[in-house]
Structure formats: C-alpha cells, structure tokens
Write a protein that holds these residues in place. Structure first.
Motif, PDB file in Angstrom:
ATOM      1  N   VAL A   1       0.792  -1.217   0.196  1.00 13.73           N
ATOM      2  CA  VAL A   1       0.002   0.092  -0.131  1.00 13.73           C
ATOM      3  C   VAL A   1       0.713   1.173   0.109  1.00 13.73           C
ATOM      4  CG1 VAL A   1      -1.881   1.218   1.006  1.00 13.73           C
ATOM      5  CG2 VAL A   1      -1.932  -1.179   1.219  1.00 13.73           C
ATOM      6  N   VAL A   2       1.943   1.293   0.762  1.00 16.99           N
ATOM      7  CA  VAL A   2       2.788   2.461   0.861  1.00 16.99           C
ATOM      8  C   VAL A   2       3.405   2.596  -0.635  1.00 16.99           C
ATOM      9  CG1 VAL A   2       5.097   3.307   1.666  1.00 16.99           C
ATOM     10  CG2 VAL A   2       3.558   2.218   3.215  1.00 16.99           C
ATOM     11  N   ASP A   3       3.886   1.667  -1.270  1.00 19.02           N
ATOM     12  CA  ASP A   3       4.389   1.659  -2.593  1.00 19.02           C
ATOM     13  C   ASP A   3       3.240   2.460  -3.565  1.00 19.02           C
ATOM     14  OD1 ASP A   3       6.563   0.377  -1.983  1.00 19.02           O
ATOM     15  OD2 ASP A   3       6.183  -1.447  -3.075  1.00 19.02           O
ATOM     16  N   GLU A   4       1.946   1.950  -3.458  1.00 24.98           N
ATOM     17  CA  GLU A   4       0.991   2.484  -4.348  1.00 24.98           C
ATOM     18  C   GLU A   4       0.659   4.138  -3.824  1.00 24.98           C
ATOM     19  OE1 GLU A   4      -0.784   1.024  -6.730  1.00 24.98           O
ATOM     20  OE2 GLU A   4       0.758  -0.364  -6.527  1.00 24.98           O
ATOM     21  N   LEU A   5       0.848   4.443  -2.611  1.00 29.12           N
ATOM     22  CA  LEU A   5       0.600   5.942  -1.993  1.00 29.12           C
ATOM     23  C   LEU A   5       1.671   6.492  -2.778  1.00 29.12           C
ATOM     24  CD1 LEU A   5      -0.518   5.509   1.570  1.00 29.12           C
ATOM     25  CD2 LEU A   5      -1.645   6.596   0.028  1.00 29.12           C
ATOM     26  N   ALA A   6       2.873   6.335  -2.718  1.00 32.75           N
ATOM     27  CA  ALA A   6       4.181   6.900  -3.344  1.00 32.75           C
ATOM     28  C   ALA A   6       3.925   7.089  -4.703  1.00 32.75           C
ATOM     29  CB  ALA A   6       5.270   6.195  -3.038  1.00 32.75           C
TER      30      ALA A   6
ATOM     31  N   ARG B   1       5.059   3.501  12.358  1.00 35.00           N
ATOM     32  CA  ARG B   1       5.697   4.128  11.031  1.00 35.00           C
ATOM     33  C   ARG B   1       4.644   3.961   9.825  1.00 35.00           C
ATOM     34  NH1 ARG B   1      11.157   1.065  10.536  1.00 35.00           N
ATOM     35  NH2 ARG B   1      10.666   1.735   8.321  1.00 35.00           N
ATOM     36  N   PHE B   2       3.963   2.578   9.849  1.00 38.39           N
ATOM     37  CA  PHE B   2       2.880   2.661   8.649  1.00 38.39           C
ATOM     38  C   PHE B   2       1.710   3.459   9.320  1.00 38.39           C
ATOM     39  CE2 PHE B   2       4.932  -1.804   7.970  1.00 38.39           C
ATOM     40  CZ  PHE B   2       5.426  -1.362   6.573  1.00 38.39           C
ATOM     41  N   ARG B   3       1.177   3.363  10.269  1.00 38.90           N
ATOM     42  CA  ARG B   3      -0.152   4.360  10.762  1.00 38.90           C
ATOM     43  C   ARG B   3       0.414   5.764  10.295  1.00 38.90           C
ATOM     44  NH1 ARG B   3      -0.057   2.870  15.467  1.00 38.90           N
ATOM     45  NH2 ARG B   3      -1.658   1.407  15.308  1.00 38.90           N
ATOM     46  N   ASN B   4       1.780   6.179  10.583  1.00 37.62           N
ATOM     47  CA  ASN B   4       1.876   7.509  10.201  1.00 37.62           C
ATOM     48  C   ASN B   4       1.957   7.782   8.531  1.00 37.62           C
ATOM     49  OD1 ASN B   4       3.029  10.320  10.798  1.00 37.62           O
ATOM     50  ND2 ASN B   4       4.909   9.500   9.632  1.00 37.62           N
ATOM     51  N   ALA B   5       2.319   6.847   7.926  1.00 39.59           N
ATOM     52  CA  ALA B   5       2.255   6.854   6.264  1.00 39.59           C
ATOM     53  C   ALA B   5       0.778   6.980   5.904  1.00 39.59           C
ATOM     54  CB  ALA B   5       2.859   5.587   5.849  1.00 39.59           C
ATOM     55  N   ALA B   6      -0.150   6.373   6.828  1.00 41.96           N
ATOM     56  CA  ALA B   6      -1.476   6.277   6.381  1.00 41.96           C
ATOM     57  C   ALA B   6      -1.695   7.763   6.672  1.00 41.96           C
ATOM     58  CB  ALA B   6      -2.201   4.984   7.076  1.00 41.96           C
ATOM     59  N   GLU B   7      -1.730   8.316   7.688  1.00 45.43           N
ATOM     60  CA  GLU B   7      -1.960   9.644   8.261  1.00 45.43           C
ATOM     61  C   GLU B   7      -1.632  10.860   7.142  1.00 45.43           C
ATOM     62  OE1 GLU B   7      -1.070   9.736  12.093  1.00 45.43           O
ATOM     63  OE2 GLU B   7      -2.585   8.578  12.953  1.00 45.43           O
ATOM     64  N   ILE B   8      -0.388  10.592   6.620  1.00 41.81           N
ATOM     65  CA  ILE B   8       0.402  11.824   5.863  1.00 41.81           C
ATOM     66  C   ILE B   8       0.038  11.339   4.417  1.00 41.81           C
ATOM     67  CG2 ILE B   8       1.667  12.516   7.550  1.00 41.81           C
ATOM     68  CD1 ILE B   8       4.015  11.112   6.004  1.00 41.81           C
ATOM     69  N   LYS B   9      -0.409  10.122   3.913  1.00 41.31           N
ATOM     70  CA  LYS B   9      -0.432   9.632   2.767  1.00 41.31           C
ATOM     71  C   LYS B   9       0.871   9.697   2.034  1.00 41.31           C
ATOM     72  CE  LYS B   9      -5.322  10.784   2.565  1.00 41.31           C
ATOM     73  NZ  LYS B   9      -5.329  11.612   3.847  1.00 41.31           N
ATOM     74  N   GLY B  10       1.952   9.567   2.647  1.00 42.04           N
ATOM     75  CA  GLY B  10       3.287   9.546   1.963  1.00 42.04           C
ATOM     76  C   GLY B  10       4.153   8.468   2.232  1.00 42.04           C
TER      77      GLY B  10
END
Length: 261
Positions: free
Chosen positions: A183-188, A248-257
């Motif tokens: 998901v992080v890859d897709e967000l980026a 860290r993953f929760r933070n990535a979801a919150e900032i969508k980064g």
C-alpha cells in the motif's frame, strides 16, 4: 539480543561510487528485514541473524534494481545506456555476494531455498505483469494481496529454519507487513507528480485523491492488524523492536506519504 544492523552491514556492498553515480539504489525493505531479524534473534539461529539479514537484503536489492531496468534502443544517449547496463550489473553483483556470503558460512541449504524463492518471485512478477498488460488487471484488493505475496516470497525461504513454535507467528506477520509495504508503494506512486512506479501505475492514470484516500484507509486497516498481531507475540520475541513498524505505517497512512526510518 543483537541490535538490528543490516543497513550498516550491506553498506560496503551497496555503497560503491560507480553504482550510486549511475543508478538509484533501491531502499532496503526495512520492515521485512527487521521482522526477520527479530524472529531469528528469538530462535536458536541468533548467531547467524546478521549474515541471513545481509544476504536477504542484498538479494532483495538485486531483485528491486533489476525491476528498474528499462528497455533500451540504439538511439539512447550514452548516459542512459550506461545507467541501464549498471543496473543489470549491480543486481548481478548483489546476487553474487549472496552466494559468496552463504557459501562462506557453510549455508549451502539456504542457497537452494533462497534460489527457489527468487525463481518464484520472478515468475509471479511476470504473471502479474502479463495479466495487467493484457487488460486483466486484478481489482485493487486482489492486486495488493498479490503484490504482498511477491514481497513476502523471498523471506518465506526462512520458513524451513523457523520451523517450530515461532513459525505460525512468523507466517502471520510476514504477509501483513507485505500488505502494508504494498500500500505504501501505491501511495507513493499515486502522489501527484511522483515518478514512482508500480505494476498498476505503469498502466493506469496517476491516482486521484479518492484512490489515495482508499489506499490510506486500507493501510490503517492493515496497520491495526499488524499492531494487534505484534502484541499477541510470545514473550521470547522482542515485541518492542516491532511495534515501531506499526507506528511508521500508521503515520504513512495519516500523511499519505512515504515511510521514513
């Protein structure tokens, strides 16, 4: 328990000026590597956690850098051609170090296990790519499951060593971490103006705000599962070393980064 030091151990192999000058070396799969290190340290394999972590990092780097090799032609500029050639050579170099390090450690059996995993990864990537190119792209949720399975496959080579009481926990956590990373890859890649690329983004229009919101919701869902499973680990596993992954993953979801760390 030895501290996690895979980035430092791999630096002498990935830090060559020639490679870094002409090639963007992919970031290490930190979450999967930390997970592997933590489980190895909790097992009777702790003495070999560093060599296992280093060779896995090099292998994954080699696979990732080969993914970035684009087709060339006779009209391309010299710099582009050199970069493409060095990506191929760098990936091959990392793979050769994998063989050297495991052979030196007497781990011939793991050479075979991880080699099978590499073959499975490449086959799965090709099958997914061909499906997407032929217009049969899976829906987002199915795609994320397949992307996560590809990320996890190399690390599944350690199932044979972790066979025992820890194996069910390892086999539960690894796919969830893979989902979070997918998901992080897709967000980026969906970030406006991003040069990021994934299987889906190679053939689809850049993600809309709505799709990024959907991805963020999914990442929060997977992160909650990850957090819950980490807290349910037995006492011999260092849960404190893994809880920051969920944060860290929760933070990535919150900032969508991107995940930093």
């Amino acid at each position: 328990m030895k501290p996690y030091c895979v980035p430092e151990k791999t630096e002498k192999y990935t830090g060559y000026d020639m490679i870094r000058k002409h090639t963007d070396v992919p970031a290490l799969p930190d979450a999967r590597l930390r997970l592997l290190h933590t489980f190895l340290e909790a097992s009777d394999l702790a003495a070999k956690s560093e060599v296992y972590g280093t060779v896995t990092a090099l292998l994954q780097n080699g696979l990732d850098i080969h993914d970035r090799v684009e087709p060339g032609d006779d009209s391309e500029e010299e710099e582009a051609m050199r970069s493409r050639q060095l990506k191929v050579l760098a990936g091959d170099y990392y793979s050769s170090r994998f063989y050297q390090l495991l052979a030196a450690a007497g781990e011939i059996g793991m050479i075979a296990e991880l080699s099978r995993a590499i073959a499975d990864v490449n086959r799965s990537k090709m099958e997914l790519y061909l499906r997407i190119q032929s217009g049969q792209a899976p829906e987002l949720r199915e795609y994320l499951d397949e992307a996560a399975a590809i990320k996890a496959r190399l690390f599944e080579g350690f199932d044979v060593l972790l066979d025992g009481p820890l194996l069910p926990y390892w086999q539960t956590l690894l796919p969830i971490v893979g989902l979070c990373e997918a998901v992080v890859d897709e967000l980026a890649a969906a970030e406006p103006g991003s040069a990021g690329s994934t299987f889906r983004r190679d053939v689809e229009v850049q993600g809309t705000r709505e799709s990024r919101e959907t991805l963020a919701v999914l990442l929060l869902e997977f992160t909650e599962r990850l957090d819950s499973e980490i807290k349910a680990l037995p006492g011999e596993v260092n849960r404190e070393a893994l809880l920051p992954l969920a944060a860290r993953f929760r933070n990535a979801a919150e900032i969508k980064g991107e995940v930093n760390g």
